[in-house]
Design an enzyme around this catalytic site. Structure first.
Site, PDB file in Angstrom:
ATOM      1  N   GLU A  77      30.762 -19.868 -34.763  1.00 36.73           N
ATOM      2  CA  GLU A  77      29.473 -19.869 -34.064  1.00 36.73           C
ATOM      3  C   GLU A  77      28.521 -18.798 -34.589  1.00 36.73           C
ATOM      4  OE1 GLU A  77      32.433 -21.739 -31.197  1.00 36.73           O
ATOM      5  OE2 GLU A  77      32.412 -19.925 -32.462  1.00 36.73           O
ATOM      6  N   GLN A 140      37.245 -20.832 -19.949  1.00 30.93           N
ATOM      7  CA  GLN A 140      36.134 -20.647 -20.887  1.00 30.93           C
ATOM      8  C   GLN A 140      34.784 -20.532 -20.173  1.00 30.93           C
ATOM      9  OE1 GLN A 140      36.392 -23.572 -24.098  1.00 30.93           O
ATOM     10  NE2 GLN A 140      37.742 -22.195 -25.219  1.00 30.93           N
ATOM     11  N   LYS A 189      28.212 -28.411 -17.705  1.00 32.33           N
ATOM     12  CA  LYS A 189      28.701 -29.725 -18.125  1.00 32.33           C
ATOM     13  C   LYS A 189      28.248 -30.834 -17.170  1.00 32.33           C
ATOM     14  CE  LYS A 189      31.419 -32.443 -20.679  1.00 32.33           C
ATOM     15  NZ  LYS A 189      32.741 -32.132 -21.181  1.00 32.33           N
TER      16      LYS A 189
END
Length: 619
Positions: A77, A140, A189
């Site tokens: 990343e 996470q 999400k």
């Protein structure tokens, strides 16, 4: 879409829900959050972004291709955010990167902070765990908005699917507006999976592009009083200097800088961020100033009776001892960021203005000057007397390697850099012929920046030669991005200035820490070598071969030009050239930290005796 693709428990809201909650006759054309995001990015002109997939952003990855957005998956990343920076710096457009939650998001932080320091316009998008799990220490999960708030222009958590178009519109306006910088958008999400609806189950898609008020006030040019005072100060000056920074490049007004300098017959020095903003071969060019800048630039700015500071922030690596910097001269400081005015250095005339408009106004003024010939002759003599040195010898000197590369590319390549000695030698010896061609992590000094930034620059400007001039220590941090070069056929050239040291660290250790070279040796401590035998570690050509990138090593000065020719032959082929250089070379000139231009060290003979003795014992 005929069915929901929900990977977590489905929790509807008043403004968003599952496809099953939308009226049947409206389901065919309904768009969920991830699609709204992609469509909003498309409306901003985004054609490519850099990212890495994970559980919290797969919804977004799944739909990008449907909206004509190419995703270049980097190997890490941090590579994605640096590539977005390189794309932005080379093109002038907003760069975009995409990461998943938790470690994916935190791996962006260094690059976001780097973009903030160097005023680079990027939008970083992160996925996060579903809204109902935020704050629960879910797998996470991280509060990336709070983490990045100090180093962004804005960090936003999207709380409703209907907010996405407005958040995106404002993010791009902020990132590229006024003083550019990074903006972060964090999208849980469930928001990515929801469809906008009303209480009756009607699909209510938000407008794209959204209509929003501009998030920043418009900054104009000079007021009448400011213009009058600036013209008065300029007209009275006998020894003027223009001190130009990255703001010139961000505002795309290098042409106005040149016009003003020629109108006033005023010499120009630039910061590291401003490198390339003024033609390097121009008679008025003084080159860069600061800790490792030219002697003439440092003398000029400190002995001037007027300094026109345009798009700069008086960084400590430029000023040294700030109280002694431009101690006698008057200063006009023009910057688009009001907070920079009188922050590090109190000035005579602080002006918050759009730099392009301000320079245009000054160019249009009827300014009377005497030509400043005596001043220009004085500086020209210093410039001739103290050029940047290019050592010669049996080993390749780093200065020679970079000077030769400059000659063979005619300064027309886009150059990116890691951080360290090679960065300063590149500043001194690579002379970019146009703006947006010298990409350096200047304010934050991020090792590993060079290769991924070059990837972004090559994607933005596929028709130009793009070269990462890197150090062996800096390259080691992101060398895995060679895999990105191979995977996507990105023709970045990597020139490794390989001295087997963290060179700048070693130089400071020799000069300040009595030669205690703790942690700066990059050679193999396990290697057993015969006298005079060399052992280069790590083997960069072998690593490049592992990524299926063509590579070679060169160690003799007479072989370097031919090696550069092979490297540059095909601008679309990734290539690594490992240049073994003199190991103990130091960067000069150097103004010691906290010193003044009068303390400048031009070479080993100017160093304190103890430091000279220590350096000699280490050779």
């Amino acid at each position: 879409m005929s069915a929901d693709n929900v990977t977590y428990a489905n929790t509807s809201t008043v403004t968003g829900g599952s496809l099953a909650e939308i009226r049947p006759e409206q389901r065919q054309g309904a768009l969920r959050g991830a699609q709204l995001l992609a469509k909003a990015l498309q409306a901003e002109g985004v054609e490519v972004l850099f990212g890495y997939p994970g559980g919290a952003n797969l919804e977004i990855f799944d739909v990008l291709r449907d909206y004509g957005i190419r995703c270049i998956r980097t190997e890490h990343e941090q590579g994605a955010v640096h590539a977005a920076q390189g794309y932005a710096r080379a093109s002038g457009r907003v760069g975009v990167c995409l990461a998943t939650s938790g470690p994916g998001a935190t791996n962006l932080v260094t690059g976001i902070a780097d973009a903030n320091s160097d005023s680079t316009p990027i939008v970083a998008i992160t996925g996060n765990v579903p809204s109902h799990l935020l704050g629960k220490n879910a797998f996470q999960e991280v509060d990336i908005v709070s983490i990045t708030r100090p180093v962004t222009k804005r960090s936003t958590l999207v709380k409703k699917v209907t907010e996405i178009p407005e958040v995106v519109r404002e993010a791009f306006a902020l990132a590229g507006g006024n003083r550019p910088g990074p903006v972060l958008i964090d999208i849980p999400k469930d928001i990515q999976q929801q469809y906008p609806r009303d209480a009756d189950g009607n699909h209510v898609p938000p407008r794209i592009p959204a209509v929003v008020e501009h998030p920043e006030p418009e900054i104009g040019g000079l007021t009448a009083n400011q213009l009058e005072e600036a013209c008065r100060l300029i007209g009275e000056a006998q020894r003027p200097v223009i001190y130009a920074g990255g703001g010139i490049i961000s505002a795309n007004c290098a042409d106005l800088l040149l016009q003003l300098a020629e109108k006033l017959r005023c010499p120009v020095t630039t910061t590291l961020m401003g490198h390339g903003a003024f033609p390097p071969g121009h008679a008025l060019a003084l080159h860069t100033l600061g800790m490792h800048g030219s002697k003439v630039a440092n003398v000029a700015v400190n002995e001037a009776d007027l300094v026109i500071a345009a798009g700069v922030r008086f960084d400590d690596r430029v000023t040294g001892k700030v109280d002694a910097f431009i101690a006698e001269g008057k200063i006009i400081h023009i910057d688009i960021d009001r907070d920079e005015l009188n922050k590090n250095k109190t000035v005579t005339l602080p002006i918050c203005a759009d730099i392009a408009r301000a320079l245009a106004q000054l160019c249009d003024c009827d300014l009377h000057t005497d030509g400043h010939e005596a001043w220009l002759d004085y500086l020209a003599n210093i410039k001739r007397q103290f050029p940047y040195d290019v050592p010669a010898g049996e080993a390749i000197s780093p200065q020679f390697a970079i000077r030769l590369l400059n000659e063979m590319t005619c300064g027309d390549a886009i150059v990116s850099l890691g951080v360290g000695q090679h960065q300063m030698w590149a500043m001194q010896h690579y002379q970019p012929q146009q703006p947006r061609s010298f990409l350096s992590s200047s304010g934050f000094g991020t090792m590993g920046y060079g290769l991924p930034a070059a990837i972004g620059a090559k994607v933005a400007c596929p028709g130009r030669q793009v070269i990462d001039i890197d150090g062996d220590g800096s390259l080691n941090m992101t060398i895995h991005e060679l895999g990105t070069c191979h995977r996507y056929g990105i023709g970045v050239k990597v020139v490794v200035i390989n001295n087997q040291w963290l060179g700048m660290v070693r130089q400071w250790q020799d000069m300040i820490y009595e030669g205690h070279r703790s942690g700066s040796d990059l050679s193999d401590p396990m290697a057993v070598k015969a006298p005079g035998e060399s052992d280069i570690y790590p083997d960069f050509p072998a690593i490049a071969a592992g990524y299926r990138v063509r590579a070679e090593r060169v160690s003799a000065p007479t072989e370097l030009a031919a090696a550069f020719e092979r490297m540059l032959a095909d601008p679309d082929e990734p290539y690594l050239l490992d240049v073994i250089v003199a190991a103990e070379e130091n960067v000069y000139p150097m103004i010691p930290a906290g010193g003044t231009y009068r303390d400048i060290i031009m070479g080993p003979g100017d160093m304190p005796a103890a430091a000279r003795e220590q350096q000699g014992s280490n050779v």
